[in-house]
Motif scaffolding. Structure first.
Motif: not given
Length: 127
Positions: A1-5, A24-26, A96-98, A118-119
């Protein structure tokens, strides 16, 4: 999982600049291409810019030269520098991450290409 803030949004006046950031984290950040999208009220989410794992950049044709995407792999951060803002730039901005490795704008302009989102951070440009 990747968390994006995302961060950096706000209420600004016409013509000013704003810099959005996404941390990004995770997972290993450098393994992901990163994109920025935006969604205005009543409209679909649209592509703004993307940067590949190797640093190549792609932009939507509708924002010639006003926005710049960059990444700092040491800080797990992707940024979007936005200049000469107009009320039409008012939107919720998402990063967003790809995980895919791909060449060409067509690889990054569709939201379905991205694995993590992200949110969002709100940008409101007042006239």
């Amino acid at each position: 999982q990747v968390q994006l803030v995302e961060s950096g949004g706000g209420l600004v006046q016409v013509g000013v600049s704003l810099r959005l950031s996404c941390v990004a984290s995770g997972r290993t950040f450098s393994n992901y291409a990163m994109g920025w999208f935006r969604q205005a009220p009543g409209k679909e989410r649209e592509f703004v810019a993307a940067i590949t794992q190797s640093g190549s950049t792609y932009y939507t044709d509708s924002l010639p030269g006003r926005f710049t995407i960059s990444r700092d792999n040491a800080k797990n951060t992707v940024s979007l520098q936005m200049n000469s803002l107009t009320p039409e730039d008012t939107a919720l901005y998402y990063c967003a991450a790809d995980a895919a490795h791909c060449i060409g704008l067509g690889c990054y302009k569709h939201r379905d290409e991205y694995d993590y989102w992200g949110q969002g951070t709100q940008v409101t440009v007042s006239s």
